[in-house]
Scaffold this motif. Structure first.
Motif, PDB file in Angstrom:
ATOM      1  N   THR A 118      76.996  79.246  34.342  1.00 48.42           N
ATOM      2  CA  THR A 118      76.968  79.607  35.752  1.00 48.42           C
ATOM      3  C   THR A 118      75.881  78.769  36.409  1.00 48.42           C
ATOM      4  OG1 THR A 118      77.637  81.868  35.236  1.00 48.42           O
ATOM      5  CG2 THR A 118      76.641  81.490  37.398  1.00 48.42           C
ATOM      6  N   THR A 119      76.225  78.125  37.497  1.00 46.99           N
ATOM      7  CA  THR A 119      75.296  77.216  38.171  1.00 46.99           C
ATOM      8  C   THR A 119      75.258  77.535  39.654  1.00 46.99           C
ATOM      9  OG1 THR A 119      75.900  75.506  36.566  1.00 46.99           O
ATOM     10  CG2 THR A 119      74.734  74.781  38.535  1.00 46.99           C
ATOM     11  N   CYS A 120      74.055  77.638  40.196  1.00 48.28           N
ATOM     12  CA  CYS A 120      73.860  77.818  41.638  1.00 48.28           C
ATOM     13  C   CYS A 120      73.209  76.556  42.177  1.00 48.28           C
ATOM     14  CB  CYS A 120      72.980  79.029  41.921  1.00 48.28           C
ATOM     15  SG  CYS A 120      73.690  80.562  41.276  1.00 48.28           S
ATOM     16  N   LEU A 121      73.707  76.101  43.307  1.00 44.74           N
ATOM     17  CA  LEU A 121      73.220  74.856  43.895  1.00 44.74           C
ATOM     18  C   LEU A 121      72.832  75.068  45.342  1.00 44.74           C
ATOM     19  CD1 LEU A 121      76.153  74.250  42.230  1.00 44.74           C
ATOM     20  CD2 LEU A 121      75.081  72.029  42.228  1.00 44.74           C
ATOM     21  N   ARG A 122      71.943  74.216  45.820  1.00 47.07           N
ATOM     22  CA  ARG A 122      71.525  74.242  47.226  1.00 47.07           C
ATOM     23  C   ARG A 122      71.560  72.806  47.741  1.00 47.07           C
ATOM     24  NH1 ARG A 122      66.271  76.551  47.340  1.00 47.07           N
ATOM     25  NH2 ARG A 122      67.286  78.567  47.506  1.00 47.07           N
ATOM     26  N   ARG A 123      72.048  72.653  48.964  1.00 47.80           N
ATOM     27  CA  ARG A 123      72.001  71.331  49.600  1.00 47.80           C
ATOM     28  C   ARG A 123      70.565  71.133  50.078  1.00 47.80           C
ATOM     29  NH1 ARG A 123      76.780  69.784  52.308  1.00 47.80           N
ATOM     30  NH2 ARG A 123      76.837  71.914  53.064  1.00 47.80           N
ATOM     31  N   MET A 124      69.934  70.088  49.571  1.00 47.74           N
ATOM     32  CA  MET A 124      68.537  69.796  49.907  1.00 47.74           C
ATOM     33  C   MET A 124      68.456  68.348  50.372  1.00 47.74           C
ATOM     34  SD  MET A 124      67.023  71.596  46.473  1.00 47.74           S
ATOM     35  CE  MET A 124      65.354  71.956  47.001  1.00 47.74           C
ATOM     36  N   GLN A 125      68.000  68.142  51.586  1.00 46.63           N
ATOM     37  CA  GLN A 125      67.897  66.810  52.169  1.00 46.63           C
ATOM     38  C   GLN A 125      69.217  66.047  52.047  1.00 46.63           C
ATOM     39  OE1 GLN A 125      64.474  65.388  49.994  1.00 46.63           O
ATOM     40  NE2 GLN A 125      63.077  66.184  51.548  1.00 46.63           N
ATOM     41  N   GLY A 126      70.314  66.773  52.290  1.00 43.66           N
ATOM     42  CA  GLY A 126      71.633  66.166  52.309  1.00 43.66           C
ATOM     43  C   GLY A 126      72.306  66.011  50.953  1.00 43.66           C
ATOM     44  N   ARG A 127      71.641  66.414  49.866  1.00 39.44           N
ATOM     45  CA  ARG A 127      72.222  66.274  48.518  1.00 39.44           C
ATOM     46  C   ARG A 127      72.238  67.622  47.818  1.00 39.44           C
ATOM     47  NH1 ARG A 127      70.378  61.707  44.847  1.00 39.44           N
ATOM     48  NH2 ARG A 127      72.362  62.325  43.999  1.00 39.44           N
ATOM     49  N   TRP A 128      73.282  67.849  47.033  1.00 33.08           N
ATOM     50  CA  TRP A 128      73.365  69.072  46.251  1.00 33.08           C
ATOM     51  C   TRP A 128      72.439  68.970  45.052  1.00 33.08           C
ATOM     52  CZ3 TRP A 128      75.396  73.277  48.113  1.00 33.08           C
ATOM     53  CH2 TRP A 128      76.356  73.185  49.117  1.00 33.08           C
ATOM     54  N   ARG A 129      71.693  70.062  44.795  1.00 29.06           N
ATOM     55  CA  ARG A 129      70.783  70.132  43.647  1.00 29.06           C
ATOM     56  C   ARG A 129      70.973  71.482  42.962  1.00 29.06           C
ATOM     57  NH1 ARG A 129      70.487  65.430  43.099  1.00 29.06           N
ATOM     58  NH2 ARG A 129      69.025  64.117  44.179  1.00 29.06           N
ATOM     59  N   VAL A 130      70.911  71.470  41.628  1.00 33.31           N
ATOM     60  CA  VAL A 130      70.977  72.706  40.859  1.00 33.31           C
ATOM     61  C   VAL A 130      69.644  73.430  41.036  1.00 33.31           C
ATOM     62  CG1 VAL A 130      71.157  73.708  38.548  1.00 33.31           C
ATOM     63  CG2 VAL A 130      72.584  71.736  39.177  1.00 33.31           C
ATOM     64  N   VAL A 131      69.702  74.690  41.481  1.00 33.00           N
ATOM     65  CA  VAL A 131      68.482  75.487  41.652  1.00 33.00           C
ATOM     66  C   VAL A 131      68.395  76.629  40.652  1.00 33.00           C
ATOM     67  CG1 VAL A 131      68.144  74.859  44.073  1.00 33.00           C
ATOM     68  CG2 VAL A 131      69.532  76.881  43.497  1.00 33.00           C
ATOM     69  N   HIS A 132      69.536  76.955  40.028  1.00 29.16           N
ATOM     70  CA  HIS A 132      69.560  78.022  39.026  1.00 29.16           C
ATOM     71  C   HIS A 132      70.726  77.730  38.086  1.00 29.16           C
ATOM     72  CE1 HIS A 132      69.154  82.217  37.543  1.00 29.16           C
ATOM     73  NE2 HIS A 132      70.446  82.054  37.286  1.00 29.16           N
ATOM     74  N   GLU A 133      70.469  77.804  36.790  1.00 27.05           N
ATOM     75  CA  GLU A 133      71.548  77.594  35.827  1.00 27.05           C
ATOM     76  C   GLU A 133      71.372  78.554  34.662  1.00 27.05           C
ATOM     77  OE1 GLU A 133      73.887  73.749  34.780  1.00 27.05           O
ATOM     78  OE2 GLU A 133      71.972  73.709  33.719  1.00 27.05           O
ATOM     79  N   HIS A 134      72.500  79.116  34.253  1.00 23.42           N
ATOM     80  CA  HIS A 134      72.478  80.063  33.131  1.00 23.42           C
ATOM     81  C   HIS A 134      73.624  79.710  32.197  1.00 23.42           C
ATOM     82  CE1 HIS A 134      71.592  84.161  31.457  1.00 23.42           C
ATOM     83  NE2 HIS A 134      72.693  83.824  30.816  1.00 23.42           N
ATOM     84  N   THR A 135      73.298  79.419  30.941  1.00 24.47           N
ATOM     85  CA  THR A 135      74.311  79.184  29.917  1.00 24.47           C
ATOM     86  C   THR A 135      74.095  80.189  28.801  1.00 24.47           C
ATOM     87  OG1 THR A 135      72.932  77.488  28.875  1.00 24.47           O
ATOM     88  CG2 THR A 135      74.603  76.731  30.429  1.00 24.47           C
ATOM     89  N   SER A 136      75.188  80.614  28.179  1.00 24.50           N
ATOM     90  CA  SER A 136      75.055  81.606  27.112  1.00 24.50           C
ATOM     91  C   SER A 136      76.260  81.577  26.195  1.00 24.50           C
ATOM     92  CB  SER A 136      74.901  83.011  27.707  1.00 24.50           C
ATOM     93  OG  SER A 136      76.077  83.389  28.403  1.00 24.50           O
ATOM     94  N   THR A 137      76.043  82.062  24.995  1.00 21.51           N
ATOM     95  CA  THR A 137      77.145  82.316  24.068  1.00 21.51           C
ATOM     96  C   THR A 137      77.211  83.825  23.870  1.00 21.51           C
ATOM     97  OG1 THR A 137      75.713  82.115  22.141  1.00 21.51           O
ATOM     98  CG2 THR A 137      76.890  80.147  22.819  1.00 21.51           C
ATOM     99  N   PRO A 138      78.419  84.371  23.795  1.00 25.89           N
ATOM    100  CA  PRO A 138      78.520  85.794  23.463  1.00 25.89           C
ATOM    101  C   PRO A 138      78.111  85.998  22.004  1.00 25.89           C
ATOM    102  CG  PRO A 138      80.702  84.804  23.705  1.00 25.89           C
ATOM    103  CD  PRO A 138      79.711  83.744  24.020  1.00 25.89           C
ATOM    104  N   PHE A 139      77.806  87.238  21.649  1.00 27.80           N
ATOM    105  CA  PHE A 139      77.486  87.511  20.250  1.00 27.80           C
ATOM    106  C   PHE A 139      78.319  88.671  19.754  1.00 27.80           C
ATOM    107  CE2 PHE A 139      74.498  90.198  22.539  1.00 27.80           C
ATOM    108  CZ  PHE A 139      74.459  91.379  21.805  1.00 27.80           C
ATOM    109  N   HIS A 140      78.526  88.689  18.439  1.00 30.86           N
ATOM    110  CA  HIS A 140      79.322  89.747  17.822  1.00 30.86           C
ATOM    111  C   HIS A 140      78.547  91.061  17.895  1.00 30.86           C
ATOM    112  CE1 HIS A 140      82.507  87.147  16.366  1.00 30.86           C
ATOM    113  NE2 HIS A 140      81.573  86.274  16.039  1.00 30.86           N
ATOM    114  N   MET A 141      79.186  92.089  18.385  1.00 27.39           N
ATOM    115  CA  MET A 141      78.548  93.397  18.581  1.00 27.39           C
ATOM    116  C   MET A 141      78.804  94.318  17.391  1.00 27.39           C
ATOM    117  SD  MET A 141      77.401  93.153  21.934  1.00 27.39           S
ATOM    118  CE  MET A 141      77.298  94.780  22.542  1.00 27.39           C
ATOM    119  N   ASP A 142      78.920  93.731  16.209  1.00 21.62           N
ATOM    120  CA  ASP A 142      79.211  94.490  14.987  1.00 21.62           C
ATOM    121  C   ASP A 142      77.962  94.774  14.156  1.00 21.62           C
ATOM    122  OD1 ASP A 142      78.606  91.979  14.039  1.00 21.62           O
ATOM    123  OD2 ASP A 142      80.546  91.646  13.068  1.00 21.62           O
ATOM    124  N   GLY A 143      76.806  94.558  14.749  1.00 25.20           N
ATOM    125  CA  GLY A 143      75.553  94.759  14.028  1.00 25.20           C
ATOM    126  C   GLY A 143      75.009  93.494  13.392  1.00 25.20           C
TER     127      GLY A 143
END
Length: 153
Positions: A118-143
């Motif tokens: 998931t990536t959030c971007l903001r236009r800054m000085q006329g260019r898009w820039r990533v301001v927040h990024e979240h990457t993840s892998t799910p995990f097995h919920m079997d203990g």
């Protein structure tokens, strides 16, 4: 200045295309092992929650990416699927699934796994820039708490 709905739609389509192009730069940066290109898309104070520790950090340094890339033989490939982009004014939001494939340095075989981004971007000085990024892998919920790197879209 007044804009028409058609102009607004064209602007939104152009912004969405610009965001998609910026996000595609990551794949090119990994493929060509270009650490500077990899971090060029981030705002200097971007909040990043990525796959590697720590739990989060501000900013992205080319030196860290360069050191990470040194742990692989050849390119790191990033494939994105199911990418959805929403643009509203100077803010954009994107999410999708990515597959990373690479061969660790000195390893006989490589790896490949899917993760969420998931990536959030903001236009800054006329260019898009990533301001927040979240990457993840799910995990097995079997203990076992094993990362579920065997999942596929």
């Amino acid at each position: 200045m007044t804009t028409s709905p058609a102009t607004d739609q064209a602007d939104t389509r152009a912004d969405e295309a610009a965001v998609r192009a910026l996000l595609a730069e990551e794949a090119e940066a990994m493929r060509t092992r270009d650490a500077e290109l990899a971090v060029a898309r981030y705002a200097t104070d971007a909040m990043i929650f990525d796959l590697a520790p720590p739990l989060g950090r501000r900013g992205h340094a080319a030196a860290g990416v360069r050191a990470w890339l040194a742990g692989f033989d050849g390119p790191v490939t990033i494939e994105t699927t199911e990418l959805e982009v929403t643009v509203g004014g100077d803010l954009a939001f994107a999410h999708g699934l990515r597959r990373m494939s690479a061969v660790p340095a000195g390893a006989a075989e490589g790896f490949s796994f899917w993760y969420r981004a998931t990536t959030c971007l903001r236009r800054m000085q006329g260019r898009w820039r990533v301001v927040h990024e979240h990457t993840s892998t799910p995990f097995h919920m079997d203990g076992s708490f094993r990362a579920a790197t065997d999942l596929q879209p």
